[in-house]
Design an enzyme around this catalytic site. Structure first.
Site, PDB file in Angstrom:
ATOM      1  N   THR A 152       0.822  -1.214   0.000  1.00 23.70           N
ATOM      2  CA  THR A 152       0.000   0.000   0.000  1.00 23.70           C
ATOM      3  C   THR A 152       0.855   1.264   0.000  1.00 23.70           C
ATOM      4  OG1 THR A 152      -1.759  -1.138   1.187  1.00 23.70           O
ATOM      5  CG2 THR A 152      -1.759   1.255   1.303  1.00 23.70           C
ATOM      6  N   SER A 155      -6.257   0.181  -2.810  1.00 27.32           N
ATOM      7  CA  SER A 155      -6.957  -0.865  -3.545  1.00 27.32           C
ATOM      8  C   SER A 155      -6.459  -1.008  -4.977  1.00 27.32           C
ATOM      9  CB  SER A 155      -8.460  -0.575  -3.547  1.00 27.32           C
ATOM     10  OG  SER A 155      -8.974  -0.598  -2.231  1.00 27.32           O
ATOM     11  N   GLY A 165       2.593  -2.810   8.347  1.00 30.33           N
ATOM     12  CA  GLY A 165       2.677  -3.440   9.664  1.00 30.33           C
ATOM     13  C   GLY A 165       4.059  -3.966   9.968  1.00 30.33           C
ATOM     14  N   ARG A 209     -29.323 -10.710  33.098  1.00 33.34           N
ATOM     15  CA  ARG A 209     -29.959  -9.446  33.447  1.00 33.34           C
ATOM     16  C   ARG A 209     -31.480  -9.579  33.478  1.00 33.34           C
ATOM     17  NH1 ARG A 209     -28.431  -4.375  35.504  1.00 33.34           N
ATOM     18  NH2 ARG A 209     -29.967  -2.825  34.843  1.00 33.34           N
ATOM     19  N   GLY A 236     -25.865  -0.051  29.587  1.00 36.49           N
ATOM     20  CA  GLY A 236     -24.726   0.670  30.144  1.00 36.49           C
ATOM     21  C   GLY A 236     -23.537  -0.218  30.417  1.00 36.49           C
ATOM     22  N   GLU A 244      -6.513  -6.366   3.402  1.00 33.94           N
ATOM     23  CA  GLU A 244      -6.515  -7.336   2.300  1.00 33.94           C
ATOM     24  C   GLU A 244      -7.540  -6.993   1.228  1.00 33.94           C
ATOM     25  OE1 GLU A 244      -4.386  -9.968   1.937  1.00 33.94           O
ATOM     26  OE2 GLU A 244      -3.344  -9.159   3.658  1.00 33.94           O
TER      27      GLU A 244
END
Length: 683
Positions: free
Chosen positions: A174, A180, A213, A356, A443, A466
């Site tokens: 890249t 792309s 990376g 819950r 929450g 990718e």
């Protein structure tokens, strides 16, 4: 008193309204009608049998990784607010421990058994996705490029040292201006016949390698994708150098002994990211960096000592396609690992929903929030999708493994499109699903310790890794159109697309008016009805987009026509991938040897299929594939199946077999969630 002709009507409407309000108030004070009693879960499924059926043959490597990591202090849960630099250093230590202490050899595993390799990556990702992506960058991308794009001399020189981490590397494709559209990258590799070297250059800032990376801290070598330029005496015309297209080159970027950055190379940090900050990402810039001619990864094209270029593939486009085709394993791995993320997120959300309790009938105990229809509508189709994607990924890895063994050209093309489609569809679905899981936990889902934030942020980039999902879906659509053209030319079709061969005419004929009215549960839960509905939609979209493209092409040209139909093309690709997923799920149900397990999988499969049909019911209604009453029956059955799946949700979740140490979210534990929650926040 003066009245109007309509005054009596007004009085009656007010009276009716008052009566309706009284009835609603009275109903609100009454307990709701009780649901059918929940059957004994044992009548539905044996958890151990279901767990065993889900376990693929690579389970042992996951258990080995889990046992090792749970005994090592460096694999303790990563603190939520760990700075990026500390997180990156921790991941480097963890990576070293896995290879040097646990004795893992991921590159060897990737070659010998890809399914085992993907399972290894998923297991590591359960501890920390930054660590999994770091290993993937080194082994899948750097190592994979060397063994898949190189030849014997490269494998002999680099394989073992990549496998044991002696040669940490990165994958530099890249660029700042091009991601792309790889064919448009601008980095150059110009051959110098005098010194028998390639000269790597970054011609402008737009060509800086970006988001690489491991480049900023760890990598010592890089696979650099660049335009191969031959000198004047090469194959160019009119005195111009010859551009032979995109090729891959091994470029040292740091000294192997001192780790010092080499001359002519600039390395910069790409900065803080939304997620995966345990992975260092760097920018690479090259200024007349010389590398030996042998550093060209020459499987699909080579340059001789005299500068002559040779290739078994006659055109730049074919060489480029072959090069990218060999890198499809990365997409397969992302699809595989994403399913693990969905399993974790759904496990946390479902267990919390069972735990819950909120509201309920008057003067009676509160009920589990998973007993509410709206909550079932959110989570149960998602749970069904996790099962559907599980079996789809098994199929993908099997096909990928077969492809690596046979190198069959038709299979290579099919796997490329299958991996592209599944990666796009699954990662997009899961990114949305994580947010729904967070919301469904209220929450408590917002607490960092309950992991939805890190799951969402770390996984989000999977939609771009990718290949951008929208771009990859276009590849799927393009291949479908190619198959469609082949059918009407009388050509053969590959096995993956055989429903176009077998059934196109039936799907594109007028819908059967009798079938369109059938509403019975047996009919709606018939796999043949479900598959026919999926495939009818795909085939109709395929034909209609083919017609639209031809019409627009006359005025707008090829690119303009494609852009005009782009949303249609993406819908086509997604519809096809949903068909592929359903086929795999139905086959998994039929192949299950245990009767009880098969029954519960059939229930989950039916929910997956009918929920997808209901979500696109407008398409089926528009072409009278279903009548209004049938559409209503599908909606009601989806609600009923969601309730039925809810009854066995704990067992379905337990069958994923994810240990509490990997779930880690207090609200996602199998027991004592609130007690662990208070301990985690320090009360």
């Amino acid at each position: 008193m003066v009245t109007t002709p309509n005054s009596g009507t007004v009085v009656r409407e007010e009276a009716d309204s008052t009566l309706a309000m009284r009835l609603l108030r009275r109903l609100s004070l009454q307990p709701p009608p009780s649901d059918p009693p929940a059957p004994d879960a044992a009548k539905y499924t044996d958890v151990e049998a279901l767990k065993g059926y889900l376990r693929e043959r690579h389970r042992s490597v996951q258990e080995r990784v889990g046992e090792f990591c749970l005994t090592r202090p460096e694999f303790l849960p990563t603190p939520m607010e760990l700075p990026s630099s500390a997180h990156q250093e921790l991941c480097i230590r963890q990576m070293s421990a896995l290879v040097r202490d646990a004795g893992l050899r991921p590159l060897s595993l990737m070659v010998a058994d890809p399914a085992q390799y993907f399972a290894l990556m998923e297991a590591i990702g359960a501890f920390d996705f930054s660590l999994a992506i770091r290993l993937g960058a080194h082994y899948s991308l750097w190592g994979g490029s060397v063994i898949n794009l190189g030849t014997k001399k490269h494998i002999e020189k680099y394989f073992d040292k990549i496998d044991n981490l002696e040669y940490p590397g990165c994958f530099a494709m890249t660029e700042l201006h091009h991601g792309s559209n790889v064919q448009a990258i601008q980095t150059t590799a110009t051959f110098d016949p005098v010194t028998d070297e390639f000269i790597i250059d970054t011609p402008n800032d737009g060509a800086i390698k970006w988001w690489i990376g491991l480049a900023y801290l760890q990598a010592k070598l890089a696979t650099v994708f660049a335009r191969l330029i031959l000198p004047l005496e090469g194959e160019g015309e009119g005195g111009e150098p010859a551009d032979m297209g995109i090729h891959a080159f091994i470029v040292p970027i740091r000294d192997l002994e001192t780790h010092v950055v080499l001359p002519g190379i600039e390395i910069h940090d790409c900065g803080q990211k939304i997620g995966l900050n345990g992975v260092d990402t760097g920018a690479l810039k090259f200024c007349s960096v010389r590398i030996p001619r042998d550093n060209l990864l020459n499987r699909f094209g080579d340059v001789a000592r005299d500068g002559k270029y040779t290739s078994s593939l006659p055109t730049i486009n074919r060489r480029f396609a072959a090069t990218l085709g060999e890198l499809v394993g990365g997409r397969a791995g992302l699809a595989f690992s994403s399913v693990g993320v969905l399993k974790t997120a759904v496990t946390i959300a479902v267990r919390y929903a069972l735990l819950r309790q909120q509201f309920g009938p008057r003067r009676q105990p509160e009920i589990s929030i998973l007993d509410y229809q709206s909550h079932q509508h959110k989570l149960m189709p998602m749970l069904a999708s996790a099962y559907a994607f599980h079996f789809a990924r098994v199929h993908l890895v099997d096909k990928y493994s077969e492809m690596k063994k046979t190198s069959d050209e038709d299979l290579i093309a099919d796997v490329h499109v299958l991996a592209s489609g599944l990666k796009s569809y699954i990662t997009s679905y899961i990114s949305k699903s994580i947010s729904i899981c967070r919301e469904s936990c209220g929450g408590h889902g917002y607490a960092a310790v309950n992991r939805f934030g890190v799951l969402r942020n770390d996984h989000d980039i999977f939609q771009t890794f990718e290949g951008d999902n929208t771009v990859l879906l276009q590849q799927v659509a393009r291949h479908l159109l190619k198959q469609y053209e082949e059918k009407f030319k009388g050509g053969t079709l590959s096995v993956t697309w055989n429903y176009l061969r077998d059934s196109m005419s039936a799907y594109l004929s007028r819908p059967n008016i009798v079938t369109a009215r059938l509403e019975g549960e047996d009919h709606l839960r018939d796999p043949n009805f479900q598959l026919n509905a999926f495939r009818y939609r795909t085939s109709r979209l395929l034909r209609s987009v083919a017609v639209r493209l031809l019409k627009h092409m006359k005025i707008l040209g090829g690119f303009g026509a494609w852009n005009k139909c782009l949303n249609h093309l993406i819908a086509l690709a997604e519809s096809h991938i949903e068909s592929v997923i359903l086929v795999r799920f139905i086959e998994a149900v039929r192949s299950c040897p245990d009767e009880k397990t098969r029954e519960v999988l059939k229930l989950v499969c039916d929910l997956y299929a009918l929920d997808r049909i209901w979500k696109d019911i407008g398409t089926y209604r528009n072409v009278n594939y279903v009548t209004p009453n049938k559409a209503k029956a599908i909606r009601k059955l989806v609600d009923y199946l969601s309730y039925q799946v809810r009854l066995v949700a704990p067992e379905l979740i337990d069958a994923f077999d994810i240990p509490d140490q990997l779930i880690r979210a207090p609200i996602g534990m199998q027991s004592e969630a609130y007690a662990q929650y208070t301990q985690c926040v320090g009360l």
